[in-house]
Design a protein around this motif. Structure first.
Motif, PDB file in Angstrom:
ATOM      1  N   MET A   1       0.699  -1.171   0.222  1.00 15.39           N
ATOM      2  CA  MET A   1       0.015   0.042   0.198  1.00 15.39           C
ATOM      3  C   MET A   1       0.686   1.376   0.068  1.00 15.39           C
ATOM      4  N   PRO A   2       2.221   1.218   0.136  1.00 15.27           N
ATOM      5  CA  PRO A   2       2.965   2.510   0.064  1.00 15.27           C
ATOM      6  C   PRO A   2       2.777   3.136  -1.166  1.00 15.27           C
TER       7      PRO A   2
ATOM      8  N   LEU B   1      10.611  -1.458  -1.007  1.00 14.18           N
ATOM      9  CA  LEU B   1       9.434  -1.560  -0.084  1.00 14.18           C
ATOM     10  C   LEU B   1       9.282  -2.979   0.444  1.00 14.18           C
TER      11      LEU B   1
ATOM     12  N   VAL C   1      12.628  -3.937   2.541  1.00 16.05           N
ATOM     13  CA  VAL C   1      12.791  -3.482   4.020  1.00 16.05           C
ATOM     14  C   VAL C   1      11.505  -3.541   4.922  1.00 16.05           C
ATOM     15  N   LEU C   2      10.495  -3.374   4.372  1.00 21.15           N
ATOM     16  CA  LEU C   2       9.166  -3.463   5.309  1.00 21.15           C
ATOM     17  C   LEU C   2       8.262  -4.541   5.076  1.00 21.15           C
TER      18      LEU C   2
ATOM     19  N   LYS D   1       6.153  -5.062   2.411  1.00 23.89           N
ATOM     20  CA  LYS D   1       4.976  -4.528   1.925  1.00 23.89           C
ATOM     21  C   LYS D   1       4.492  -5.279   0.738  1.00 23.89           C
TER      22      LYS D   1
ATOM     23  N   PRO E   1       3.623  -5.804  -2.950  1.00 18.82           N
ATOM     24  CA  PRO E   1       3.818  -4.920  -4.057  1.00 18.82           C
ATOM     25  C   PRO E   1       2.951  -4.819  -5.049  1.00 18.82           C
TER      26      PRO E   1
ATOM     27  N   THR F   1       1.527  -1.348  -4.159  1.00 14.97           N
ATOM     28  CA  THR F   1       2.559  -0.350  -4.035  1.00 14.97           C
ATOM     29  C   THR F   1       2.447   0.636  -5.391  1.00 14.97           C
TER      30      THR F   1
END
Lengths: 64, 64, 64, 64, 64, 64
Positions: free
Chosen positions: C1-2, C29, C32-33, C35, C37, C40
């Motif tokens: 969701m970034p 993303l 590291v986190l 998230k 894809p 994203t």
């Protein structure tokens, strides 16, 4: 896939009001442009009234 | 000289993870476009889950 | 969701380079986190050198 | 009608300093482009030094 | 290290006017907060009047 | 006084559709938070499909 950023002053908007903004902005993109709601992202920024200016003054000062 | 803004939900990313995002984004601009890292700026915004929406719902509500 | 926004000067980045930025930022993303894809989003803004300033000067003037 | 967003590191800028940024940015748009100050909006974002990177490093780490 | 984004309607601002906005915004950050001009970045976005709204109307329609 | 930024892919949205987004976003802020429409600003960014990524790919490539 749209991305919407809503900036408002930090004035105690409730979780319900923020949910209504997110629902309303998403519905708007679906209705007007037939966008896919599943990938429509809305981010709300709540800004301290010392950090928001209009007319050359902070909102904090305008409210005094 | 590039500017990168990364918005994520506020979910306890550590200082080390945020440093890794900043290092990784800067390296990416250097590798792909040969940008100067010295003037590459990365800003991370961590957003409350009440303020982030996807699919017309807040992340807070989706996680309930 | 970034959500990632990359601003660069308009200097002829190719479609392949822009695809590499998008792939690289998304992978960052995920790595590291952790998230997802699939949700994203990365948006690249290419800015005219008359409209980008550093050190108080436009990039157009700095390059003269 | 212009919109100005100023991002700075969170380093204890006072309300007076933020008011000066807002006044100065508004005056600049009036002077250079004859914009109407009444509808000129300025928003200041103060960013934690863990979340701001330059040269591939967080400002927090650069200051150590 | 500050980052300033100025959004204005696309109305024929000249390169000289845009250079003046960049110089003025950079000087403002130096004067008010003693920021380093060498790493102060200013990005100007010029927005089509069909894409800018105020009072619920596009600027294009308000000018008709 | 709210500020709304809507980012969509550049896919031929008409002036009428963009006016509808601006009207709808403004009405939403009035309805949910009782904001003043006269100072509510909406800016739409239309992004080339080479410059928008989701799932690690540009929209241009996903549509091939």
């Amino acid at each position: 896939m749209p991305f919407v950023n809503i900036k408002i002053t930090k004035d105690g908007a409730t979780a319900e009001q923020k949910a209504a903004l997110i629902k309303g902005a998403t519905d708007l993109l679906v209705k007007v442009l037939n966008k896919n709601p599943a990938t429509t992202v809305v981010v709300i920024d709540e800004i301290d009234t010392d950090n928001w200016g209009i007319g050359g003054e902070t909102v904090s000062n305008r409210r005094k």
